[in-house]
Design an enzyme around this catalytic site. Structure first.
Site, PDB file in Angstrom:
ATOM      1  N   SER A 153      -9.341   1.869   3.036  1.00  0.00           N
ATOM      2  CA  SER A 153      -8.510   2.593   2.085  1.00  0.00           C
ATOM      3  C   SER A 153      -7.442   1.746   1.409  1.00  0.00           C
ATOM      4  CB  SER A 153      -7.837   3.776   2.795  1.00  0.00           C
ATOM      5  OG  SER A 153      -6.978   3.346   3.828  1.00  0.00           O
TER       6      SER A 153
ATOM      7  N   SER B 193      -9.422  -0.283   7.314  1.00  0.00           N
ATOM      8  CA  SER B 193      -8.868  -0.069   5.977  1.00  0.00           C
ATOM      9  C   SER B 193      -8.222  -1.287   5.351  1.00  0.00           C
ATOM     10  CB  SER B 193      -7.852   1.084   6.013  1.00  0.00           C
ATOM     11  OG  SER B 193      -8.490   2.305   6.285  1.00  0.00           O
TER      12      SER B 193
ATOM     13  N   LYS C  97       0.840  -1.194   0.000  1.00  0.00           N
ATOM     14  CA  LYS C  97       0.000   0.000   0.000  1.00  0.00           C
ATOM     15  C   LYS C  97       0.879   1.250   0.000  1.00  0.00           C
ATOM     16  CE  LYS C  97      -3.735   2.213   2.678  1.00  0.00           C
ATOM     17  NZ  LYS C  97      -4.517   2.176   3.935  1.00  0.00           N
TER      18      LYS C  97
END
Length: 617
Positions: free
Chosen positions: A289, A313, A213
């Site tokens: 996210s 997330s 990420k």
């Protein structure tokens, strides 16, 4: 209070709250009063909020209407604040059928210890029986294929790059990555291939593709946090600690995955780098996210990926994309080299195609801590689940708060109830009815906390940047984040203390708390969101409904797929554990995976890198 006109809640002492199944404590549904906005309307709303006087007035109205004032801002709470969700060793709880990982061992040894915990047939992927056309390759499958010379890491990397290129074409436009470097990927792959040719692979992770990420430092890439500007103020100079652990095992780091800008949303729609599409249906959201990390695993591009979980997330996109999401206990994994957006609620986590792969990745990154807070001495030695044991762990009690559990879409609730029935029928695990009070109050307190911490982290940068470089939905979020004052933050930490008490009381009578992972399945992407982002607080509340305890209280949690809705979108269940009980969570998820996985369907977009199949549509 003038225009606020609110009657604040007076919280009774925690010892007087009834946690039994027959408690009369009220359950409050998420009281979201905010219309969905995108396109021109979200621009107008952002402009209004950015007006100094008018904007502040509108934000306070939003806070009043959505019960922030009642439950947090002006509430009367007798408990003291708890600022960080640190945990001491749970000396009175012994996990079943675990291996105690050697303290201080290098990541390669930890990975091998994890492999030794797997069944001997772990090399065979989920859904590998002849009646299924869907095969999700595991780490052990890759390692076996490399060792037997059936394929090389270099060829897999070549296929990966071709797949990423195809996935970026206009008719698919998956938006998996913010940044990837073909030359660097091929360099790593050639080095791994040479090690296999010489018979000297570093570990079973050697040559395995891992995505990261873009909130986590991974060289040679900048860390943008999904923005167009963050990397200009904070220069990445080395790998994050958890990335170093994976790289030292021979893993091939394939780039930085797309994410919701600064983690400020749950949809995965990023106006700068594209909306990450769900591999099960490219017209639906992936969740956020850690959207790109979940999507690349779901689409078969990587067996594992790294994410960061500050408000679900990792677990939200894992659930919506039909993969495993593991969020460890606060303090179990190093935060060094991760953007400091929300330091008391955020924690790195693992996204994986299978529970076995989640275990291997967890073993690789969970040792040799380099932490500022809490200190490593607070964390007990890491246990790994003995999944190779012929007998499943027994006498497990799953705490279920029925009103909360049922606060989900009909298909989600029915599928998760069916999963609980199967767990009881196969393993004899019992569901224990409990009451977990003040769920909505905890959600709002967490929002005040994560918003305040994010604002404190970003404020020095926001004073220097051009707001034209910021997504419109993030501009709205920023105005709300900066509105919280000290009393609101302190009251939120008092609510954290109350919830810590409630959850510890529940864990005196149960091993884990069980919930659906999300209240709804993935919903449609709408065209008006692509350039501005989206404000959809109603769906957002449904996605985070069951997430908060893992972050606000620093508890470990895992999500695993149990089925699909009638539209074919994944449904997952979540286990929330005691502090440091990751091994138990992995045991439970593995048991559930064993009885559910044969019904899993192949995603719409799926790349079989060991067989070189292109995406199906």
């Amino acid at each position: 209070m003038g225009f606020l006109d609110v009657m604040p809640k007076i919280y009774k002492p925690v010892a007087e709250v009834n946690l039994s199944a027959h408690s009369d404590e009220p359950y409050i549904h998420a009281n979201v009063k905010a219309p969905r906005m995108a396109g021109f309307f979200v621009k107008v709303f952002a402009w209004v909020l950015e007006l100094r006087i008018v904007g502040a007035f509108v934000v306070e109205i939003l806070k009043r209407n959505n019960l922030v004032h009642k439950f947090v801002s002006f509430a009367e709470i007798s408990e003291p604040p708890l600022y960080t969700p640190t945990h001491v060793s749970e000396d009175n709880y012994e996990e079943q059928q675990v291996y105690n990982m050697k303290p201080g061992s290098p990541s390669t040894e930890r990975v091998q210890e994890a492999v030794d915990c797997l069944p001997k047939d772990a090399e065979f992927a989920v859904n590998s029986d002849s009646n299924s056309d869907f095969r999700r390759w595991t780490i052990m499958d890759y390692s076996r294929a490399y060792s037997s010379r059936q394929i090389t890491p270099h060829l897999v990397a070549m296929r990966f790059l071709a797949a990423v290129k195809e996935s970026s074409e206009p008719h698919i436009n998956m938006s998996f990555f913010i940044n990837y470097n073909p030359e660097d990927i091929l360099r790593q792959a050639k080095e791994s291939t040479l090690r296999y040719e010489n018979g000297t692979p570093i570990s079973v992770l050697d040559g395995v593709l891992v995505a990261v990420k873009d909130e986590i430092d991974c060289m040679p890439y900048p860390t943008t946090g999904g923005t167009k500007w963050y990397h200009k103020f904070r220069i990445s100079i080395e790998d994050a600690h958890i990335v170093k652990q994976l790289r030292s095992c021979g893993a091939i780091l394939v780039g930085k995955t797309n994410m919701h800008e600064i983690g400020a949303g749950t949809s995965g729609i990023n106006p700068h780098y594209g909306a990450v599409r769900n591999p099960y249906d490219i017209t639906k959201i992936s969740g956020g996210s850690s959207s790109g990390s979940a999507a690349v695993v779901s689409a078969g591009l990587c067996p594992i990926a790294l994410g960061v979980d500050g408000g679900g997330s990792v677990r939200i996109p894992a659930s919506l994309c039909g993969v495993v999401g593991l969020k460890p206990t606060f303090g179990r994994v190093s935060h060094a080299g991760i953007l400091p957006l929300n330091w008391t609620v955020g924690m790195a986590g693992v996204l994986a195609g299978t529970v076995e792969d989640a275990l291997i990745a967890y073993a690789a990154i969970s040792g040799d801590l380099q932490l500022r807070q809490p200190t490593p001495s607070l964390a007990p030695a890491t246990n790994l689940p003995l999944l190779a044991s012929t007998n499943p762990i027994a006498n497990i009690k799953l705490a279920k708060y029925e009103k909360w559990f049922n606060d989900s879409a009909d298909e989600v609730r029915t599928s998760c109830e069916h999963a609980l029935d199967m767990l009881h029928n196969h393993y004899g695990w019992e569901t224990v009815e409990v009451t977990l009070p003040e769920i909505e109050e905890m959600r709002l307190a967490h929002y005040v906390t994560i918003a305040s911490e994010c604002n404190a982290s970003l404020a020095p940068h926001f004073a220097k940047i051009n707001f034209a470089d910021v997504g419109w939905d993030v501009r709205v979020a920023h105005q709300v984040y900066r509105s919280f004052h000290s009393r609101e933050y302190l009251n939120a930490q008092k609510i954290r203390n109350r919830q810590m008490y409630f959850h510890k009381e529940i864990f005196k009578h149960a091993d884990v708390i069980v919930t659906p992972t999300t209240g709804v399945t993935a919903y449609p992407l709408q065209r008006d969101t692509f350039k501005t982002g989206e404000l959809d607080y109603i769906n957002g509340a449904a996605l985070v409904r069951f997430m908060i305890a893992g972050n606000f209280l620093g508890l470990p949690a895992i999500t695993v797929m149990v089925g699909c809705d009638k539209g074919g979108m994944p449904i997952s269940i979540q286990f929330i554990g005691r502090p440091w009980s990751e091994a138990t969570l992995l045991h439970l998820a593995y048991g559930l995976q064993a009885i559910c996985s044969k019904s899993f369907k192949r995603p719409m977009i799926y790349y079989d890198l060991l067989k070189e199949e292109t995406a199906s549509q």
